[in-house]
Design an enzyme around this catalytic site. Structure first.
Site, short mmCIF file in Angstrom:
data_model
loop_
_atom_site.label_atom_id
_atom_site.label_comp_id
_atom_site.label_asym_id
_atom_site.label_seq_id
_atom_site.Cartn_x
_atom_site.Cartn_y
_atom_site.Cartn_z
N SER A 72 0.45 -1.53 -0.23
CA SER A 72 0.13 0.13 -0.24
C SER A 72 0.72 1.62 -0.51
CB SER A 72 -0.90 0.25 1.51
OG SER A 72 -1.24 0.94 1.38
N ASP A 112 -6.66 -6.68 3.79
CA ASP A 112 -5.85 -4.98 4.41
C ASP A 112 -5.97 -4.95 5.32
OD1 ASP A 112 -4.90 -2.66 3.48
OD2 ASP A 112 -6.87 -2.04 2.42
N GLY A 113 -4.72 -4.62 6.02
CA GLY A 113 -4.46 -3.54 7.50
C GLY A 113 -3.94 -4.94 9.00
N HIS A 132 -0.39 -1.28 -4.53
CA HIS A 132 -2.71 -1.02 -3.60
C HIS A 132 -2.89 0.32 -3.45
CE1 HIS A 132 -6.13 -1.60 -0.91
NE2 HIS A 132 -5.54 -0.79 -0.48
N MET A 152 -11.58 -6.00 5.14
CA MET A 152 -10.67 -5.49 6.62
C MET A 152 -9.96 -6.09 7.59
SD MET A 152 -10.06 -2.30 4.65
CE MET A 152 -9.19 -1.79 6.32
N MET A 165 -12.30 4.80 -0.13
CA MET A 165 -12.50 4.90 1.00
C MET A 165 -13.70 6.13 1.50
SD MET A 165 -9.26 2.89 2.84
CE MET A 165 -7.79 3.03 2.13
N ASP A 215 -4.93 3.42 -1.88
CA ASP A 215 -5.88 3.74 -1.01
C ASP A 215 -6.34 5.35 -0.56
OD1 ASP A 215 -5.56 0.79 1.02
OD2 ASP A 215 -3.89 2.02 1.53
N GLY A 230 0.98 -2.53 3.60
CA GLY A 230 1.89 -0.64 4.05
C GLY A 230 3.42 -1.17 4.74
N MET A 236 -8.50 8.07 1.35
CA MET A 236 -9.69 8.36 1.93
C MET A 236 -10.26 9.83 1.49
SD MET A 236 -7.19 7.11 4.72
CE MET A 236 -6.26 5.10 4.52
N GLY A 239 -9.27 3.53 7.42
CA GLY A 239 -8.16 4.98 8.29
C GLY A 239 -6.49 5.53 7.67
N PHE A 240 -5.88 4.44 8.98
CA PHE A 240 -4.63 4.75 8.63
C PHE A 240 -3.89 3.29 8.29
CE2 PHE A 240 -7.36 7.11 11.52
CZ PHE A 240 -7.12 8.62 11.08
N GLY A 241 -2.65 3.63 8.29
CA GLY A 241 -1.48 2.40 8.41
C GLY A 241 -1.17 2.51 9.45
N GLY A 242 -0.42 1.31 10.05
CA GLY A 242 0.64 0.96 11.02
C GLY A 242 -0.30 0.40 12.26
N HIS A 251 -8.86 1.54 -3.83
CA HIS A 251 -8.90 0.99 -2.93
C HIS A 251 -9.75 2.50 -2.34
CE1 HIS A 251 -9.57 -0.53 1.50
NE2 HIS A 251 -10.70 -0.32 1.41
C1 DX5 Z 1 -6.16 1.14 5.76
C2 DX5 Z 1 -5.52 1.50 4.70
C3 DX5 Z 1 -4.45 0.01 4.28
C4 DX5 Z 1 -3.36 0.10 4.92
C5 DX5 Z 1 -2.26 -0.85 5.44
O1 DX5 Z 1 -7.83 2.22 5.46
O2 DX5 Z 1 -7.03 0.38 3.42
O3 DX5 Z 1 -4.63 -0.23 2.72
O4 DX5 Z 1 -3.16 0.61 4.87
O5 DX5 Z 1 -1.60 -0.34 6.01
P1 DX5 Z 1 -0.79 -1.33 7.38
O6 DX5 Z 1 -0.10 -2.50 6.30
O7 DX5 Z 1 0.35 -0.19 7.58
O8 DX5 Z 1 -2.00 -1.80 8.03
ZN ZN Z 2 -6.11 -0.30 1.62
#
Ligand code: DX5
Ligand code: ZN
Length: 226
Positions: free
Chosen positions: A12, A176-177, A37, A141, A72, A39, A198, A41, A146-149, A70
């Protein structure tokens, strides 16, 4: 050609250098990414804002594999044509994003892209039951979007249920996630074939030092295939 159910790693770019998307896409592909991928948002469906169709169009020439978009966002339908024109191979919309996911899937296919439907952690597998004859991918999901990590939420029972519902249909199950070498084997064993990651891909590397991307991708793939 038969449907490809082998493990595919989809980094991602939410975890990439936002000032360098083109080079980042080229770097992750050179390091073994199967899909890219993307994202999107909107600060409304999810509490964060990334970018829109213009950015997707700008990075498209830097992606040779699959541009996996993707969404969102809510509403979705007014923007489908723009993301298809931007070159998305797959456009995935959330079932929670509006009352007419069936119409949204029709519109995505009508725009010439492959169609995916995404399920938040709180949404059951049954929410896509009536869509399985018209989609190319179901995204599960494993964090609230909404956020990575974020920390992985165990959705393996949902993945197993989807795998059984899908049967022989040519539909990818994407996760994803929170995917990393410790969580990838759980979802792969449950029947997922596309793993978005990600932070676990981009950590430790950069466009000037991309080798860690490759090591990270190989580690996730090896864990999933073990
Ligand atoms: C979250 C995104 C994911 C995100 C995954 O809303 O859709 O694609 O980037 O990030 P990681 O792998 O860091 O959880
Ligand atoms: Zn995603």
């Amino acid at each position: 050609m038969s449907f490809d159910r082998s493990i595919k790693i989809a980094p991602s770019i939410l975890s990439a250098d936002f000032a360098n998307f083109g080079a980042e896409c080229e770097a992750i592909e050179a390091q073994g990414a199967d899909w890219v991928h993307v994202d999107v948002m909107d600060g409304h469906f999810v509490p964060n804002i990334t970018f829109g169709p213009a950015t997707c169009a700008a990075i498209r020439p830097h992606i040779k594999t699959v541009m996996d978009v993707h969404l969102m966002i809510a509403p979705v339908d007014p923007y489908i044509e723009a993301f298809a024109k931007a070159g998305a191979d797959i456009i995935t919309a959330h079932v929670e994003a509006g009352p007419h996911i069936h119409r949204t899937v029709q519109a995505i296919r009508g725009a010439g892209a492959k169609a995916g439907v995404a399920l938040n952690p709180g949404t059951p597998a049954a929410a896509v039951a009536e869509l399985l004859d018209m989609v190319d991918l179901v995204l599960v999901m494993t964090v609230n979007p909404g956020f990575g990590g974020q920390k992985f939420i165990d959705m393996t029972a949902k993945v197993r249920a989807l795998r059984a519902m899908i049967g022989d249909r040519p539909i990818h199950i994407e996760i994803d996630g929170g995917v990393d070498p410790t969580t990838a084997p759980l979802v792969a064993a449950a029947g997922a074939d596309v793993l978005v990651a990600g932070s676990a891909v981009f950590r430790g590397g950069s466009v000037t030092d991309p080798a860690p991307y490759g090591a990270n991708i190989r580690a996730i793939r090896a864990a999933a295939e073990a």
